[in-house]
Motif scaffolding. Sequence first.
Motif, mmCIF file in Angstrom:
data_model
loop_
_atom_site.group_PDB
_atom_site.id
_atom_site.type_symbol
_atom_site.label_atom_id
_atom_site.label_comp_id
_atom_site.label_asym_id
_atom_site.label_seq_id
_atom_site.Cartn_x
_atom_site.Cartn_y
_atom_site.Cartn_z
ATOM 1 N N ILE A 1 0.836 -1.195 0.000
ATOM 2 C CA ILE A 1 0.000 0.000 0.000
ATOM 3 C C ILE A 1 0.874 1.249 0.000
ATOM 4 N N ASN A 2 0.261 2.343 -0.420
ATOM 5 C CA ASN A 2 0.972 3.619 -0.449
ATOM 6 C C ASN A 2 -0.057 4.737 -0.433
ATOM 7 N N SER A 3 0.411 5.947 -0.238
ATOM 8 C CA SER A 3 -0.468 7.094 -0.419
ATOM 9 C C SER A 3 0.171 8.011 -1.442
ATOM 10 N N VAL A 4 -0.596 8.398 -2.445
ATOM 11 C CA VAL A 4 -0.053 9.257 -3.503
ATOM 12 C C VAL A 4 -0.471 10.708 -3.315
ATOM 13 N N PHE B 1 -3.685 8.251 5.866
ATOM 14 C CA PHE B 1 -2.882 7.052 5.632
ATOM 15 C C PHE B 1 -2.588 6.336 6.953
ATOM 16 N N ALA B 2 -2.272 7.137 7.991
ATOM 17 C CA ALA B 2 -1.968 6.540 9.299
ATOM 18 C C ALA B 2 -3.193 5.794 9.842
ATOM 19 N N THR B 3 -4.367 6.398 9.690
ATOM 20 C CA THR B 3 -5.592 5.748 10.180
ATOM 21 C C THR B 3 -5.865 4.450 9.423
ATOM 22 N N ALA B 4 -5.711 4.496 8.113
ATOM 23 C CA ALA B 4 -5.957 3.286 7.315
ATOM 24 C C ALA B 4 -5.029 2.156 7.775
ATOM 25 N N LYS B 5 -3.764 2.476 7.982
ATOM 26 C CA LYS B 5 -2.795 1.451 8.399
ATOM 27 C C LYS B 5 -3.135 0.890 9.783
ATOM 28 N N GLU B 6 -3.538 1.805 10.669
ATOM 29 C CA GLU B 6 -3.892 1.399 12.027
ATOM 30 C C GLU B 6 -5.081 0.423 12.012
ATOM 31 N N ALA C 1 -7.136 -5.223 12.287
ATOM 32 C CA ALA C 1 -7.880 -6.329 11.673
ATOM 33 C C ALA C 1 -6.957 -7.478 11.281
ATOM 34 N N ASN C 2 -5.689 -7.387 11.685
ATOM 35 C CA ASN C 2 -4.757 -8.478 11.404
ATOM 36 C C ASN C 2 -4.410 -8.658 9.942
ATOM 37 N N VAL C 3 -4.484 -7.602 9.178
ATOM 38 C CA VAL C 3 -4.127 -7.690 7.759
ATOM 39 C C VAL C 3 -2.649 -7.345 7.610
ATOM 40 N N GLN C 4 -1.915 -8.208 6.911
ATOM 41 C CA GLN C 4 -0.498 -7.946 6.710
ATOM 42 C C GLN C 4 -0.298 -7.168 5.422
ATOM 43 N N PHE C 5 0.531 -6.130 5.509
ATOM 44 C CA PHE C 5 0.794 -5.329 4.311
ATOM 45 C C PHE C 5 2.205 -4.760 4.388
ATOM 46 N N VAL C 6 2.695 -4.338 3.245
ATOM 47 C CA VAL C 6 3.996 -3.699 3.167
ATOM 48 C C VAL C 6 3.763 -2.308 2.589
ATOM 49 N N VAL C 7 4.394 -1.288 3.180
ATOM 50 C CA VAL C 7 4.272 0.052 2.606
ATOM 51 C C VAL C 7 5.331 0.192 1.519
ATOM 52 N N ASN C 8 4.897 0.495 0.315
ATOM 53 C CA ASN C 8 5.825 0.704 -0.792
ATOM 54 C C ASN C 8 5.666 2.142 -1.287
ATOM 55 N N PRO C 9 6.524 3.046 -0.815
ATOM 56 C CA PRO C 9 6.336 4.466 -1.125
ATOM 57 C C PRO C 9 6.599 4.808 -2.592
#
Length: 399
Positions: A145-148, A215-220, A225-233
């Motif tokens: 995930i990322n934020s543009v 973006f911070a809220t979405a990640k939190e 919810a136990n979803v694994q993700f990687v931030v790719n800027p």
Amino acid sequence: MSFIEERARALVERYSMKEVRIPVLERTQLYLRSTGETTDIVEKQMYTFTDRDEGETIVALRPEGTPGVVRAYIEAGSDRTDPEQRLFYSGPMFRRERPQKGRYRQFFQFGVEVFGRPDAACDAELLIMTDELCRGLKVPFTMEINSVGDPKCRPAFREALVQWGRAHWDQLCDDCHNRIDRNPLRLLDCKIDAKLAESAPNSLDYLCDECRTHFATAKELLTAANVQFVVNPRMVRGLDYYTRTAFEVMAGGLGAQSTVVAGGRYDGLVEAMGGAAVAGIGFAIGVDRMALALQAAGLASAAAPDAAIIAIGPAATRHAMVVARNLRAANLNVEMFSPERKMKTLLARASKIGARFAVIIGDDELARGVVQLRDLRQSAQREISEAEAARVIVEARKE
Ligand code: ATP
Ligand code: MG
């Protein structure tokens, strides 16, 4: 393919989404305005032609679903009367691509679009949904995930990319030379030299406070919810209308075409297309690629029959038709084999297609009201009644 679509359909129903059926043929203008004139899709991938109507309307085979969904949403007046909508679509898309594994000129997408929800909880919900789908399919995957950013903070990021691109001019491909002025975000999307982008500016460094909080809220929420993700800027979408959250799901075993789900937020699109200022967010599953990913992971045998029916002789063949019908009525997947081939050939075929059992019926079995039930995994065979065979096969299915 249909297995994936069925799973996705069951999923969207649990997320309270309604189907929207959009045309395969639209005015080309729709995609120029929404997908964006500087995207690969519009610049070189669209099948577009002049109709022979009086106005010589220029039409295109849809290259993606979002513009058609937004058009339908605005035409129905939803943006003004009932802006909050949760929609899904499914069907073929067309792009003039160089065909290769996982990249076709006609391919299938299953997509979701949610309107009227600018909050980060909605981003999280769609990502949780994507995670649930991929987990359910048992395909090995990673989610990036990322934020543009948004129209407020993106210009500075865009400018930084332009500067970076100019500084690295000699290393950029011809396509990227064109992108610098037209759509610099796509410098990061270059398929030719992905490594070079590692030295490029990072979109997260340019976010304004509102985008940063979003973006911070979405990640939190994802973490909760136990979803694994990687931030790719450095992940961007190739389309112009995305704002804030962008995401992709990659599956292993697909080589260069590893992205199986892609999506993100597009808060400015409805307004840009003549509607009210309504937020939007969505994603599309590349169904063909997801099917390849399942195959690569050895998960594609879901359709293997529970039983192959082998009949010997005309009378047994007549009876076998009824046996097959009864097994199917018990919800089993049954394949009736040719009565004109040899037993040895048929047993080899039953194993090859992954059938769990062979049900063998000859004149002798017919006369005594039994069948030979051969367990192809254990290579064990026994003589039992037809009803008993059905019970055994149903039980084996539950294992
Ligand atoms: P790529 O970078 O691989 O060209 P894209 O950015 O063009 O992908 P999107 O427009 O975001 O892709 O489409 C969403 C998904 O649809 C992709 O992630 C992929 O799974 C699938 N997809 C896109 N183009 C094709 C194609 N030509 N053939 C098969 N699947 C495709
Ligand atoms: Mg593409």
